[in-house]
Write an enzyme that holds these catalytic residues in place. Structure first.
Site, PDB file in Angstrom:
ATOM      1  CE1 TYR A 109      -3.671   2.591   0.791  1.00 24.14           C
ATOM      2  CE2 TYR A 109      -1.862   3.653   1.946  1.00 24.14           C
ATOM      3  CZ  TYR A 109      -3.121   3.716   1.382  1.00 24.14           C
ATOM      4  OH  TYR A 109      -3.817   4.893   1.392  1.00 24.14           O
ATOM      5  CD  GLU A 197      -5.735   4.527  -1.514  1.00 26.57           C
ATOM      6  OE1 GLU A 197      -5.812   4.685  -0.293  1.00 26.57           O
ATOM      7  OE2 GLU A 197      -6.705   4.191  -2.216  1.00 26.57           O
TER       8      GLU A 197
END
Ligand code: GDP
Ligand code: MN
Length: 386
Positions: A109, A197
């Site tokens: 992530y 992101e």
């Protein structure tokens, strides 16, 4: 403005960030035959909606053969998707992205966000990607890495290297990763983003580093600096919101039934809160702007009334630069012009308020006046219930 995954990946491509090979984006009405499925597969078919969690909701599907890919893509178009990020609402899949799938060895992530406490952009990363970062942050905050970034200098080499060590990036991908991380921060800064992101960033079985998802949110107030973005449709905006934007009214649709017309964003927020406290729900946020003249008030009424949920309208205007009597005349003229059929509650305050109230009282319109915001909110809630 939120970008769809493929739009975000277009931005990534400009920064040399590796993504999967694209076979096409198809829209409702397009035939899946237009997809360029000349590789050997498998392919990944992805619903292009503005919500994460598509994987778990059936919006990301792998297909082995070209025929299967076309079938899956065709079925996904027009599908209703409810994910954990859509607040119970179903989003219609209007576009589908098809890419050559990869074999995933590890999911990481990584994102860049505006950290208000640090007063700077920050890189947020975790070696445990793929899953919901919110859950990870709640259960295992120690597994989240935060790196504040200088907005002028960007992510510095030593910071990128430290991040790579902390994420246990293999030697082979080390420099690819540091370049990727620095580019990601550049995407954030140069595009005036509030969020960039990649979840997940993937290490593939054949040891490549690939961004297989993208989420970019940009700041609408900086759109003037990004003509290419400004020209694009805002996928999130409703038709009414788009129309309002076109005529310079700051409007955001909400779920309630009380239409609100207010001048000033702060007062508009306070009005929404007060309506809520009085037991109702606003149908919109609307800031008519500084010059609350007849024309602008008429336009605002027209916009508010386009929402069929609206059962009552609450006007809460502070007459500062514009005097209350002028505003009152504007409200009267505009209500007549649009043939206002729902109950109207007006609260005026400020310069020449008594003259303004006189005009409203003598207008012959069926409206209720209020001396305070609290009284106005209660009257509007009651009117909407009748
Ligand atoms: P999201 O669920 O909306 O965040 O959509 P993602 O694009 O992140 O995809 C969800 C999940 O699907 C990923 O975490 C992967 O596990 C899986 N996935 C996506 N693309 C591929 C691919 O090319 N190959 C494989 N094996 N899995 C993929
Ligand atoms: Mn994702």
């Amino acid at each position: 403005m939120k970008l769809l995954e493929y739009e975000g990946k277009d931005v990534f491509a400009r920064y040399g960030i590796p993504t999967l090979k694209r076979c096409g984006v198809i829209r409702i009405g397009d035939s899946p035959d237009g997809l360029a499925l000349d590789g050997k597969g498998p392919w990944v078919v992805k619903a292009q909606v503005l919500a994460g969690g598509r994987g778990k909701a059936g919006g990301v599907k792998l297909a082995k053969t070209a025929a299967e890919t076309r079938e899956v893509a065709g079925k996904m178009l027009g599908m209703k998707l409810v994910t954990h990020q859509t607040q119970g609402k179903a989003l219609t899949v209007e576009e589908v992205l098809v890419e050559e799938a990869c074999d995933i060895a590890r999911e990481i992530y990584i994102s860049v966000v505006l950290d208000r406490r640090a007063g700077a952009p920050s890189v947020i990363a975790s070696a445990e990607g793929g899953m919901s970062i919110e859950e990870l942050a709640a259960g295992h905050p120690e597994k989240i890495i935060r790196v504040p970034v200088d907005a002028e200098a960007g992510l510095l080499e030593f910071q990128a290297r430290q991040l790579a060590f902390d994420l246990k990036i293999p030697k082979k991908n080390f420099s690819d990763f540091t370049e990727f991380a620095k580019s990601l921060v550049r995407v954030f800064i140069e595009n005036d983003a509030s969020l960039v992101e990649v979840n997940p960033l993937v290490l593939t079985a054949d040891e490549k580093l690939v961004a297989i998802d993208s989420k970019i949110v940009t700041d609408d107030n900086a759109l003037f600096r990004h003509k290419d973005q400004a020209a694009k449709p805002d996928h999130e905006a409703s038709d009414i919101e788009r129309e309002a934007k076109g005529i310079g009214i700051n409007y955001i649709g909400l779920d309630g039934d009380i239409g609100c017309m207010v001048n000033g964003a702060g007062l508009a927020m306070a009005t929404l809160d007060t309506v809520k406290m009085a037991g109702g729900d606003a149908a919109n946020f609307l800031d008519v702007g500084g010059g609350a003249n007849v024309e602008q008030i008429t336009k605002a009424f027209q916009i508010i009334l386009k929402d069929p949920k609206v059962k009552a309208v609450l006007v809460n205007i502070f007459g500062g630069i514009m005097k209350c009597d002028n505003i009152a005349s504007g409200v009267v003229e505009a209500s007549k012009k649009v043939g206002l059929a729902v109950p109207l509650v007006v609260r005026l305050e400020g310069t020449r308020v008594n003259e303004g109230k006189e005009i409203l009282a003598r207008s012959g319109l069926k409206l209720e006046q209020a001396d305070s915001l609290w009284e106005a909110a209660q009257k509007a809630v009651a009117a909407a219930r009748r």
